[in-house]
Design a protein around this motif. Structure first.
Motif, short mmCIF file in Angstrom:
data_model
loop_
_atom_site.label_atom_id
_atom_site.label_comp_id
_atom_site.label_asym_id
_atom_site.label_seq_id
_atom_site.Cartn_x
_atom_site.Cartn_y
_atom_site.Cartn_z
N VAL A 16 -126.87 10.82 -23.37
CA VAL A 16 -127.33 11.45 -24.62
C VAL A 16 -128.45 10.62 -25.25
CG1 VAL A 16 -126.62 12.02 -26.98
CG2 VAL A 16 -125.20 12.70 -25.05
N THR A 17 -128.31 9.29 -25.25
CA THR A 17 -129.35 8.44 -25.79
C THR A 17 -130.67 8.61 -25.03
OG1 THR A 17 -127.70 6.83 -26.50
CG2 THR A 17 -129.97 6.06 -26.35
N GLY A 18 -130.60 8.67 -23.71
CA GLY A 18 -131.80 8.87 -22.91
C GLY A 18 -132.47 10.20 -23.18
N ILE A 19 -131.68 11.25 -23.29
CA ILE A 19 -132.25 12.58 -23.55
C ILE A 19 -132.86 12.66 -24.94
CG2 ILE A 19 -131.65 15.01 -23.87
CD1 ILE A 19 -129.72 14.68 -21.51
N ILE A 20 -132.18 12.08 -25.93
CA ILE A 20 -132.73 12.07 -27.29
C ILE A 20 -134.03 11.28 -27.33
CG2 ILE A 20 -132.36 11.19 -29.62
CD1 ILE A 20 -129.43 12.04 -29.33
N ALA A 21 -134.08 10.15 -26.63
CA ALA A 21 -135.30 9.35 -26.59
C ALA A 21 -136.45 10.11 -25.93
CB ALA A 21 -135.05 8.04 -25.86
N LEU A 22 -136.16 10.87 -24.91
CA LEU A 22 -137.20 11.64 -24.23
C LEU A 22 -137.69 12.81 -25.08
CD1 LEU A 22 -135.72 11.62 -20.64
CD2 LEU A 22 -137.85 10.54 -21.35
N ALA A 23 -136.79 13.37 -25.90
CA ALA A 23 -137.14 14.55 -26.68
C ALA A 23 -137.72 14.21 -28.05
CB ALA A 23 -135.91 15.44 -26.85
N THR A 25 -140.09 12.50 -31.07
CA THR A 25 -141.53 12.34 -31.24
C THR A 25 -141.94 10.88 -31.03
OG1 THR A 25 -141.55 14.14 -32.83
CG2 THR A 25 -143.43 12.66 -32.85
N ILE A 26 -143.04 10.71 -30.33
CA ILE A 26 -143.57 9.38 -30.05
C ILE A 26 -144.82 9.20 -30.90
CG2 ILE A 26 -144.57 7.90 -28.27
CD1 ILE A 26 -142.94 9.57 -26.23
N THR A 27 -144.94 8.03 -31.52
CA THR A 27 -146.13 7.72 -32.30
C THR A 27 -146.78 6.45 -31.76
OG1 THR A 27 -144.83 6.45 -33.89
CG2 THR A 27 -145.22 8.77 -34.41
N ASP A 82 -151.12 7.59 -24.26
CA ASP A 82 -150.68 7.49 -22.87
C ASP A 82 -149.77 6.28 -22.67
OD1 ASP A 82 -152.06 9.75 -22.17
OD2 ASP A 82 -153.78 8.67 -21.32
N ASP A 83 -150.13 5.17 -23.29
CA ASP A 83 -149.32 3.95 -23.18
C ASP A 83 -147.96 4.13 -23.84
OD1 ASP A 83 -148.94 1.22 -22.42
OD2 ASP A 83 -149.27 0.67 -24.52
N ALA A 84 -147.93 4.72 -25.03
CA ALA A 84 -146.67 4.91 -25.75
C ALA A 84 -145.74 5.86 -24.99
CB ALA A 84 -146.93 5.44 -27.15
N ILE A 85 -146.29 6.93 -24.44
CA ILE A 85 -145.49 7.88 -23.68
C ILE A 85 -144.99 7.24 -22.39
CG2 ILE A 85 -145.58 10.03 -22.35
CD1 ILE A 85 -147.44 11.10 -24.59
N GLY A 86 -145.85 6.48 -21.73
CA GLY A 86 -145.44 5.79 -20.51
C GLY A 86 -144.33 4.78 -20.75
N ARG A 88 -142.11 4.87 -23.19
CA ARG A 88 -140.86 5.60 -23.50
C ARG A 88 -140.22 6.13 -22.22
NH1 ARG A 88 -139.06 8.42 -28.16
NH2 ARG A 88 -140.18 6.74 -29.21
N ARG A 89 -141.05 6.70 -21.34
CA ARG A 89 -140.52 7.21 -20.08
C ARG A 89 -139.98 6.09 -19.20
NH1 ARG A 89 -145.36 11.46 -18.63
NH2 ARG A 89 -144.59 13.17 -19.92
N LEU A 90 -140.57 4.91 -19.29
CA LEU A 90 -140.17 3.78 -18.47
C LEU A 90 -138.72 3.38 -18.69
CD1 LEU A 90 -141.27 1.64 -16.45
CD2 LEU A 90 -141.73 0.21 -18.44
N TRP A 91 -138.25 3.46 -19.93
CA TRP A 91 -136.86 3.07 -20.16
C TRP A 91 -135.93 4.25 -20.40
CZ3 TRP A 91 -134.51 4.35 -24.74
CH2 TRP A 91 -135.32 4.61 -25.84
N ALA A 92 -136.43 5.38 -20.88
CA ALA A 92 -135.54 6.50 -21.21
C ALA A 92 -135.08 7.27 -19.97
CB ALA A 92 -136.22 7.44 -22.19
N TRP A 93 -135.96 7.48 -18.99
CA TRP A 93 -135.54 8.18 -17.78
C TRP A 93 -134.46 7.41 -17.02
CZ3 TRP A 93 -135.65 13.03 -17.04
CH2 TRP A 93 -136.71 13.81 -17.46
N PRO A 94 -134.63 6.11 -16.77
CA PRO A 94 -133.54 5.38 -16.10
C PRO A 94 -132.24 5.37 -16.91
CG PRO A 94 -135.56 4.13 -15.94
CD PRO A 94 -135.83 5.27 -16.87
N LEU A 95 -132.35 5.28 -18.23
CA LEU A 95 -131.15 5.30 -19.06
C LEU A 95 -130.40 6.61 -18.91
CD1 LEU A 95 -129.75 3.51 -21.24
CD2 LEU A 95 -130.94 4.89 -22.92
N ALA A 96 -131.13 7.72 -18.95
CA ALA A 96 -130.50 9.03 -18.76
C ALA A 96 -129.95 9.18 -17.35
CB ALA A 96 -131.51 10.14 -19.06
#
Length: 116
Positions: A16-23, A25-27, A82-86, A88-96
């Motif tokens: 759930v934490t990984g999915i919430i992090a992926l969904a 908003t990123i600033t 691009d850096d901020a999204i990358g 977030r994806r770097l840690w959220a996808w493995p967590l999920a």
């Protein structure tokens, strides 16, 4: 039963934490002056605000004659998003993924029966 239940709860929390992090908003704050740019989410990147700030910075460069050296005046906003999204994806996808695997393992593992 209790270890399997605990493992299932931890795995569910990770998923759930990984999915919430992926969904969520990123600033990004690319220039260090307090300007924050919304970049969308890891699922649906949105660079419209970054493009708007980039056009404003290009116009400012045209009017004032200040020319940044790297990649044009507005490139910093696209790079920051691009850096901020990358990141977030770097840690959220493995967590999920770890959460999903743990949840499947907690549900699929059967309790061993003791020899009678």
């Amino acid at each position: 039963m209790v270890p399997r239940l605990l493992a299932g709860l931890v795995a569910t929390a990770l998923l759930v934490t990984g999915i919430i992090a992926l969904a969520s908003t990123i600033t990004a704050a690319p220039d260090g002056r307090g300007l924050v740019v919304r970049c969308g989410s890891a699922f649906a990147p949105d660079d419209s605000q970054a493009n708007l700030f980039a056009k404003a910075r290009e116009l400012d460069a045209e009017l004032t004659g200040n020319r940044p050296e790297l990649g044009g005046p507005g490139a910093i906003y696209a790079w920051a998003c691009d850096d901020a999204i990358g990141m977030r994806r770097l840690w959220a996808w493995p967590l999920a993924g770890i959460g999903a695997l743990g949840l499947v393992a907690a549900v699929a593992v059967r309790r061993r029966r003791s020899a009678e």
